[in-house]
Design a protein around this motif. Sequence first.
Motif, short mmCIF file in Angstrom:
data_model
loop_
_atom_site.label_atom_id
_atom_site.label_comp_id
_atom_site.label_asym_id
_atom_site.label_seq_id
_atom_site.Cartn_x
_atom_site.Cartn_y
_atom_site.Cartn_z
N ILE A 139 0.85 -1.20 0.00
CA ILE A 139 0.00 0.00 0.00
C ILE A 139 0.88 1.25 0.00
N LEU A 140 1.99 1.17 0.77
CA LEU A 140 2.86 2.35 0.92
C LEU A 140 3.61 2.73 -0.36
N VAL A 141 3.81 1.78 -1.30
CA VAL A 141 4.61 2.11 -2.49
C VAL A 141 4.04 3.31 -3.24
N TYR A 142 2.70 3.50 -3.19
CA TYR A 142 2.10 4.65 -3.87
C TYR A 142 2.50 5.98 -3.25
N ARG A 143 2.87 5.96 -1.97
CA ARG A 143 3.30 7.20 -1.32
C ARG A 143 4.81 7.37 -1.39
N VAL A 183 -15.11 3.80 -11.29
CA VAL A 183 -16.09 3.38 -10.28
C VAL A 183 -15.43 2.47 -9.25
N TYR A 184 -14.55 1.57 -9.74
CA TYR A 184 -13.96 0.57 -8.84
C TYR A 184 -12.85 1.15 -7.97
N LEU A 185 -12.14 2.19 -8.46
CA LEU A 185 -10.97 2.68 -7.72
C LEU A 185 -11.26 3.04 -6.25
N PRO A 186 -12.31 3.85 -5.93
CA PRO A 186 -12.54 4.16 -4.51
C PRO A 186 -12.85 2.91 -3.68
N LEU A 187 -13.55 1.94 -4.29
CA LEU A 187 -13.86 0.69 -3.58
C LEU A 187 -12.58 -0.11 -3.33
N HIS A 188 -11.67 -0.12 -4.33
CA HIS A 188 -10.39 -0.83 -4.21
C HIS A 188 -9.57 -0.23 -3.06
N VAL A 189 -9.56 1.11 -2.98
CA VAL A 189 -8.80 1.79 -1.92
C VAL A 189 -9.44 1.51 -0.55
N PHE A 190 -10.79 1.63 -0.47
CA PHE A 190 -11.49 1.37 0.79
C PHE A 190 -11.22 -0.06 1.26
N ILE A 216 -1.67 1.91 12.40
CA ILE A 216 -2.01 3.33 12.58
C ILE A 216 -1.08 4.20 11.74
N LEU A 217 0.22 3.86 11.76
CA LEU A 217 1.20 4.66 11.02
C LEU A 217 0.97 4.57 9.52
N VAL A 218 0.80 3.35 9.00
CA VAL A 218 0.60 3.18 7.55
C VAL A 218 -0.65 3.94 7.11
N ILE A 219 -1.73 3.82 7.87
CA ILE A 219 -2.99 4.46 7.46
C ILE A 219 -2.88 5.98 7.61
N SER A 220 -2.14 6.45 8.62
CA SER A 220 -1.98 7.91 8.74
C SER A 220 -1.14 8.44 7.58
N ILE A 221 -0.16 7.65 7.12
CA ILE A 221 0.67 8.10 5.97
C ILE A 221 -0.18 8.17 4.70
N ILE A 222 -0.98 7.11 4.46
CA ILE A 222 -1.70 7.09 3.17
C ILE A 222 -2.89 8.04 3.15
N THR A 223 -3.38 8.48 4.32
CA THR A 223 -4.50 9.42 4.30
C THR A 223 -4.04 10.88 4.34
N LYS A 224 -2.73 11.10 4.46
CA LYS A 224 -2.19 12.49 4.45
C LYS A 224 -2.12 13.01 3.03
N GLU A 225 -2.75 14.16 2.82
CA GLU A 225 -2.83 14.74 1.47
C GLU A 225 -1.43 15.00 0.88
N LEU A 276 -19.75 -0.55 8.02
CA LEU A 276 -20.86 0.25 7.50
C LEU A 276 -20.73 1.72 7.93
N VAL A 277 -20.48 1.95 9.23
CA VAL A 277 -20.36 3.33 9.72
C VAL A 277 -19.23 4.05 9.00
N ILE A 278 -18.08 3.38 8.87
CA ILE A 278 -16.93 4.04 8.25
C ILE A 278 -17.16 4.24 6.75
N SER A 279 -17.87 3.30 6.10
CA SER A 279 -18.16 3.51 4.68
C SER A 279 -19.13 4.67 4.49
N ILE A 280 -20.07 4.86 5.44
CA ILE A 280 -21.00 6.00 5.34
C ILE A 280 -20.25 7.32 5.52
#
Lengths: 238, 238
Positions: free
Chosen positions: A56-60, A142-149, A200-209, B201-205
């Motif tokens: 996941i991190l390779v994109y950042r 359409v699929y990209l946001p679902l793939h990321v989620f 927590i660290l990986v997700i905080s990195i990938i959600t940082k703009e 569900l909550v987080i997807s909303i």
Amino acid sequence: CGGLSSQVLGLGAVVLTGVWMGRYRGGFAWDGSEQEFNLHPLCMVLGLVFLQGDAILVYRVFRNEAKRSVKLLHGVVHLLALIVTIVGVVAVFDFHRASHIPSMYSLHSWCGMATVVLFCLQWVLGLMFFLFPVASSWLRGVYLPLHVFCGVLLLVMSIGSCLLGITERLLFTIMATYSHLPPEGALANVLGVTLLCFGILVISIITKEEFRRPPNPEEEALSVHFKTLTEGACSPTP
Amino acid sequence: CGGLSSQVLGLGAVVLTGVWMGRYRGGFAWDGSEQEFNLHPLCMVLGLVFLQGDAILVYRVFRNEAKRSVKLLHGVVHLLALIVTIVGVVAVFDFHRASHIPSMYSLHSWCGMATVVLFCLQWVLGLMFFLFPVASSWLRGVYLPLHVFCGVLLLVMSIGSCLLGITERLLFTIMATYSHLPPEGALANVLGVTLLCFGILVISIITKEEFRRPPNPEEEALSVHFKTLTEGACSPTP
């Protein structure tokens, strides 16, 4: 800095699992014994958590490299993660079979199996949609946001399943002494906290703009051109 | 539709916990016995998961109401969640004290305590930054993304801690029969899966763009005016 810390935590978790299984649980083997079971936690922490997190991190980390190369690297690291994960799943089923222990009854097994099935599905769909020119540009969008989620969900479920597995293993092996927190119990708890911090660290990195891939108009134009060509060649439906 | 499903899953989890503790574990009391312990899972699922999830959802469900009212509702539901959570924590510590069982040794207790401490901190900081005019507009802007990130993290950690607690409780009580998946084991597993689905569900909303609060220029102007007034009155530094 965040990238480096994530590698320290991820590799730390792999080493802690190795020490737990190697030093306190008798090491590793492939003979249906508990030593074969010991490969299960090691493979899951290595494949499902560390390698999946890094994929996941390779994109950042490589946000300024060519998109197609980064995509390929993302797919390859995920493939490695998938192979290691499957070895880990086979190890536990083989151990259960050899020791006549039922499988798939615990909450850990339900969550873990859901995670592995979703992981396989996500990898195959990702390959078809983004690396092979199977999907139309509209369907990709359409699929990209679902793939990321689902990618983030998978990392969270993987870490959650590992923590459930750690708790199960501790209660199956050292229940009588766990409440006095012997070295093995403390080590396994620290492993759980390390996995949590890695997530927590990986997700905080990938959600940082600021770590996002900067938009590249030239690349976008090429990409659209490529998609248009692809769609023209492969999909007759609009 | 998503909002309704989330309520069905959330209330379903509370009911399943009540049935598990009421039907299979001897019901509830406040006398240091196992029946006092039984309040712990119930309060955690109700406060830390269901009420906390709903407090997050108010920003999406009431996205067209006045911002200040929604903020207040967000704070009040979180306060309810916090009170129920603290009752749940007191119940387990009181049971451990009365039964001479050590506390805070297991991975569940470490993760759970970290979640509760973070929850208290997040609530106090949220109150100071967003409901009381303590922070400057700049500081609010800096803290908001962290508040949102920690809110989602808190829900994930709460659900993870509940799943660890379910696994612990099952192995402490029905370890000998759990592998044959008796009704109690199946019910507890289903509770775990329900909690997981509620979280997803909550987080997807809340991450769906279309459910976000629409920008309201008039409100923004008022808000900035209010903040400017506040800053002028409270913080002499720029």
